[in-house]
Motif scaffolding. Structure first.
Motif, PDB file in Angstrom:
ATOM      1  N   ARG A 329       0.739  -1.207   0.000  1.00  0.00           N
ATOM      2  CA  ARG A 329       0.113   0.032   0.012  1.00  0.00           C
ATOM      3  C   ARG A 329       0.918   1.137   0.039  1.00  0.00           C
ATOM      4  O   ARG A 329       1.805   1.399   0.633  1.00  0.00           O
ATOM      5  CB  ARG A 329      -0.881   0.110   1.294  1.00  0.00           C
ATOM      6  CG  ARG A 329      -1.926  -1.146   1.367  1.00  0.00           C
ATOM      7  CD  ARG A 329      -2.560  -0.966   2.731  1.00  0.00           C
ATOM      8  NE  ARG A 329      -1.675  -1.290   3.744  1.00  0.00           N
ATOM      9  CZ  ARG A 329      -2.177  -1.379   5.009  1.00  0.00           C
ATOM     10  NH1 ARG A 329      -3.540  -1.400   5.218  1.00  0.00           N
ATOM     11  NH2 ARG A 329      -1.237  -1.669   6.039  1.00  0.00           N
ATOM     12  N   THR A 330       0.436   2.181  -0.715  1.00  0.00           N
ATOM     13  CA  THR A 330       1.269   3.508  -0.776  1.00  0.00           C
ATOM     14  C   THR A 330       0.269   4.387   0.368  1.00  0.00           C
ATOM     15  O   THR A 330      -0.463   3.820   0.966  1.00  0.00           O
ATOM     16  CB  THR A 330       1.078   4.374  -2.325  1.00  0.00           C
ATOM     17  OG1 THR A 330      -0.316   4.581  -2.072  1.00  0.00           O
ATOM     18  CG2 THR A 330       1.520   3.472  -3.185  1.00  0.00           C
ATOM     19  N   ASN A 331       0.810   5.680   0.650  1.00  0.00           N
ATOM     20  CA  ASN A 331       0.443   6.620   1.465  1.00  0.00           C
ATOM     21  C   ASN A 331      -1.194   6.942   1.169  1.00  0.00           C
ATOM     22  O   ASN A 331      -1.934   7.687   1.725  1.00  0.00           O
ATOM     23  CB  ASN A 331       1.344   7.517   1.839  1.00  0.00           C
ATOM     24  CG  ASN A 331       1.345   8.549   0.492  1.00  0.00           C
ATOM     25  OD1 ASN A 331       2.267   7.915  -0.471  1.00  0.00           O
ATOM     26  ND2 ASN A 331       1.019   9.711   0.546  1.00  0.00           N
ATOM     27  N   VAL A 332      -1.334   6.802  -0.151  1.00  0.00           N
ATOM     28  CA  VAL A 332      -2.780   7.219  -0.752  1.00  0.00           C
ATOM     29  C   VAL A 332      -3.745   5.982  -0.522  1.00  0.00           C
ATOM     30  O   VAL A 332      -3.483   4.940  -1.091  1.00  0.00           O
ATOM     31  CB  VAL A 332      -2.619   7.715  -2.275  1.00  0.00           C
ATOM     32  CG1 VAL A 332      -4.033   8.021  -2.918  1.00  0.00           C
ATOM     33  CG2 VAL A 332      -1.743   8.833  -2.158  1.00  0.00           C
ATOM     34  N   LEU A 333      -4.788   6.297   0.043  1.00  0.00           N
ATOM     35  CA  LEU A 333      -6.039   5.249   0.339  1.00  0.00           C
ATOM     36  C   LEU A 333      -6.238   4.489  -1.192  1.00  0.00           C
ATOM     37  O   LEU A 333      -6.658   5.273  -2.046  1.00  0.00           O
ATOM     38  CB  LEU A 333      -7.276   5.973   0.931  1.00  0.00           C
ATOM     39  CG  LEU A 333      -8.269   4.814   1.125  1.00  0.00           C
ATOM     40  CD1 LEU A 333      -7.883   3.972   2.345  1.00  0.00           C
ATOM     41  CD2 LEU A 333      -9.419   5.867   1.569  1.00  0.00           C
ATOM     42  N   ASP A 334      -6.228   3.079  -0.980  1.00  0.00           N
ATOM     43  CA  ASP A 334      -6.723   2.358  -1.876  1.00  0.00           C
ATOM     44  C   ASP A 334      -5.807   2.200  -3.276  1.00  0.00           C
ATOM     45  O   ASP A 334      -6.183   1.832  -4.291  1.00  0.00           O
ATOM     46  CB  ASP A 334      -8.213   2.565  -2.506  1.00  0.00           C
ATOM     47  CG  ASP A 334      -9.145   2.174  -1.308  1.00  0.00           C
ATOM     48  OD1 ASP A 334      -8.861   1.144  -0.361  1.00  0.00           O
ATOM     49  OD2 ASP A 334     -10.272   2.787  -1.168  1.00  0.00           O
ATOM     50  N   CYS A 371      -2.905  -8.873  -2.064  1.00  0.00           N
ATOM     51  CA  CYS A 371      -3.213  -7.819  -1.101  1.00  0.00           C
ATOM     52  C   CYS A 371      -4.201  -7.066  -1.660  1.00  0.00           C
ATOM     53  O   CYS A 371      -5.115  -6.572  -0.771  1.00  0.00           O
ATOM     54  CB  CYS A 371      -1.885  -6.937  -0.932  1.00  0.00           C
ATOM     55  SG  CYS A 371      -0.489  -7.725  -0.304  1.00  0.00           S
ATOM     56  N   MET A 372      -4.543  -6.566  -2.899  1.00  0.00           N
ATOM     57  CA  MET A 372      -5.785  -5.854  -3.309  1.00  0.00           C
ATOM     58  C   MET A 372      -7.040  -6.594  -3.076  1.00  0.00           C
ATOM     59  O   MET A 372      -8.063  -6.020  -2.641  1.00  0.00           O
ATOM     60  CB  MET A 372      -5.480  -5.749  -4.872  1.00  0.00           C
ATOM     61  CG  MET A 372      -4.388  -4.513  -5.153  1.00  0.00           C
ATOM     62  SD  MET A 372      -3.912  -4.480  -6.755  1.00  0.00           S
ATOM     63  CE  MET A 372      -5.377  -3.291  -7.313  1.00  0.00           C
ATOM     64  N   ASN A 373      -6.774  -8.273  -3.304  1.00  0.00           N
ATOM     65  CA  ASN A 373      -8.060  -8.781  -2.994  1.00  0.00           C
ATOM     66  C   ASN A 373      -8.332  -8.655  -1.641  1.00  0.00           C
ATOM     67  O   ASN A 373      -9.493  -8.722  -1.126  1.00  0.00           O
ATOM     68  CB  ASN A 373      -7.820 -10.264  -3.609  1.00  0.00           C
ATOM     69  CG  ASN A 373      -8.915 -11.088  -3.280  1.00  0.00           C
ATOM     70  OD1 ASN A 373      -9.980 -11.053  -3.349  1.00  0.00           O
ATOM     71  ND2 ASN A 373      -8.640 -12.242  -2.262  1.00  0.00           N
ATOM     72  N   ALA A 374      -7.315  -8.990  -0.584  1.00  0.00           N
ATOM     73  CA  ALA A 374      -7.668  -8.922   0.827  1.00  0.00           C
ATOM     74  C   ALA A 374      -8.245  -7.518   1.235  1.00  0.00           C
ATOM     75  O   ALA A 374      -9.036  -7.404   2.241  1.00  0.00           O
ATOM     76  CB  ALA A 374      -6.246  -9.166   1.557  1.00  0.00           C
ATOM     77  N   SER A 375      -7.536  -6.504   0.537  1.00  0.00           N
ATOM     78  CA  SER A 375      -8.047  -5.019   1.234  1.00  0.00           C
ATOM     79  C   SER A 375      -9.479  -4.797   0.717  1.00  0.00           C
ATOM     80  O   SER A 375     -10.421  -4.346   1.272  1.00  0.00           O
ATOM     81  CB  SER A 375      -7.293  -3.968   0.104  1.00  0.00           C
ATOM     82  OG  SER A 375      -7.687  -2.623   0.561  1.00  0.00           O
TER      83      SER A 375
END
Length: 482
Positions: A329-334, A371-375
């Motif tokens: 993850r970056t510092n920007v949400l999603d 990670c995107m799926n988990a998010s």
């Protein structure tokens, strides 16, 4: 404006691996891949050599062909200009706007060029390789600047052309291997030896199909393994296919001059490089050497493209890599990032570190998809086991090269001992030991030791009692530690 659950930017190994993972995990959700190039790089024929170490082929596919692999996938050739995080939207160069729930940036890195001279080339993607081939056909002398993977592979492959290799180090291939291994390669190069007969290449095929006339300016995806195997590597001296390589050690380029600039500045070519002809480009080295060439290959590393898309949004490292945590993850949400464009900021496992290579691009791409799926399910993903230890397999000068763990003693502050086994022209085996435990290894040639040494690094077995017998060629340690 179309909406997608997942949007991935970048058609290289990281981006394509991410898309494939998302399409596998979420076949009912819409996935969009945005690629600047008409060609994408897909991983194929994965061979698991050890628990972590693997080799693979890279298939070069037209983006239209790739989009047909998954019913929930859309592929668009375009360039992202801006990200609007508040509204979860991205805008492209063609004036399109897309809405995303989760966004991943995998738009890679760009070569650090010595100069913007038209005769200074960076080799990074398929399109730049085509420019290289066109210039090589008419060339009798080429200068290669750099000491990493691209430079090493080119020096071995080029024939029918004089090659001057300019490196800042005391030994060749220093980005990957130690001075001993560099000397092993240099001896083979000077004696005309290779690591064996060329294999049949089943990897990427470069073609000009559907490429636009100005495609050399595209921000194409990075090259994968064996990128040079199916391209033309013969220069203008077609009557001579022998390698003619000369190395300028401990030298860096001071400046690059056009023919006109050279003729007007009062410099002369150094005696050993003097020629009766005028060259297209000249370089002056910091040791005073001056030489001319038909063109220069700048292979001095890459700069992450972290500043190309809304660079002000993201926290970045000094090298412009976008900072990511252990869920990428970056510092920007999603918004996530993976591959060459990102820089990891979590506390690494003792034997893993980031190195911008295609093997790590694949590892990161697969993991960020998870990670995107988990998010999307409001949970975190545990780091994949492949991040427990650095592994890489490639070929230099025809030899299989395996790098494991802290292969050059990285992070050990020179507090380690080295065991070596060298058979000239056949193999080079180096292990890094500290307090009797193995922390890294370099294996050159067909040693068949990669699985054994990977296990020894992972389980940290005390090897003190074995001493130098650990590399005794009369001892079959592969069976002993099985």
């Amino acid at each position: 404006m179309e909406s997608y659950t997942f949007v991935v930017v970048g058609g290289g190994i990281a981006g394509v691996s991410c898309v494939e993972m998302l399409c596998h995990l979420r076949p009912d959700n819409r996935v969009l891949l945005i690629t600047a190039s008409q060609l994408v790089k897909a991983v194929a024929n994965v061979s698991q050599l050890t628990q972590i170490l693997c080799s693979f082929d890279v298939e070069e596919q037209n983006y239209g062909e790739f989009s047909g692999k998954f019913p929930n996938l859309t592929v668009v050739q375009d360039t992202v200009l801006d990200i609007l995080p508040e509204s979860h939207q991205i805008r492209t160069d063609k004036g399109l706007t897309f809405h995303y729930e989760k966004l991943c940036l995998c738009h890679g890195a760009r070569p650090r060029l010595l100069s913007d001279n038209e005769f200074v080339l960076g080799i990074r993607d398929t399109e730049s390789v085509q420019v290289f081939q066109n210039k090589l056909k008419e060339a009798s002398r080429v200068v290669i600047v750099g000491n990493g993977g691209i430079a090493t592979e080119l020096v071995h492959e080029l024939k029918g052309v004089d090659v001057i290799w300019v490196i800042k180090d005391e030994t060749i291939s220093a980005t990957f291997v130690d001075p001993g291994a560099g000397q092993f390669f240099l001896d083979s190069l000077q004696e005309g030896q290779t690591g064996g007969a060329p294999e049949v290449c089943k990897r990427m095929k470069y073609s000009s199909r559907d490429l636009a006339p100005n495609s050399s300016t595209c921000k194409g995806s990075a090259l994968g393994p064996d990128w040079h195997r199916n391209i033309q590597t013969l220069g203008a001296k077609v009557e001579s296919t022998a390698r003619n390589v000369m190395v300028e050690f401990k030298s860096e380029v001071k400046r690059v001059l056009t023919r006109t600039e050279f003729q007007g500045c009062g410099l002369k070519e150094s005696d050993k490089w003097q020629s009766a002809r005028d060259w297209s480009v000249y370089i002056e080295l910091d040791n005073g050497t001056v030489l001319g060439s038909d063109f220069v290959v700048s292979a001095t590393g890459v700069t992450p493209n972290g500043d190309l898309i809304s660079g002000h949004l993201f926290e970045q490292t000094p090298d412009l890599g976008i900072k990511v945590d252990d869920n990428f993850r970056t510092n920007v949400l999603d918004v996530f990032a993976a591959g060459d464009v990102c820089t990891t900021t979590w506390t690494n496992a003792p034997h893993w570190f980031q190195m911008r290579l295609w093997t790590q691009a694949r590892q990161m791409g697969l993991h960020v998809g998870q990670c995107m799926n988990a998010s999307l399910e409001n949970r975190l993903q545990t780091l994949d086991f492949s991040f427990e230890m650095f592994t890489h397999v490639t070929k230099f000068f025809g030899y299989k090269v395996v790098l494991l763990g802290l292969f050059n003693g990285q992070t050990l502050n020179n507090e380690y001992e080295i065991l070596l086994r060298i058979t000239k022209g056949q193999e080079y085996v180096k292990t890094i030991l500290k307090d009797g435990r193995m922390h890294g290894a370099i294996l050159i040639g067909e040693t068949d030791l990669e699985e054994t040494f990977e296990n020894l690094i992972l389980n940290q077995m005390d090897l003190s009692s074995y001493g130098e017998d650990l590399l005794d060629p009369s001892v079959d340690i592969e069976d002993y530690f099985d």
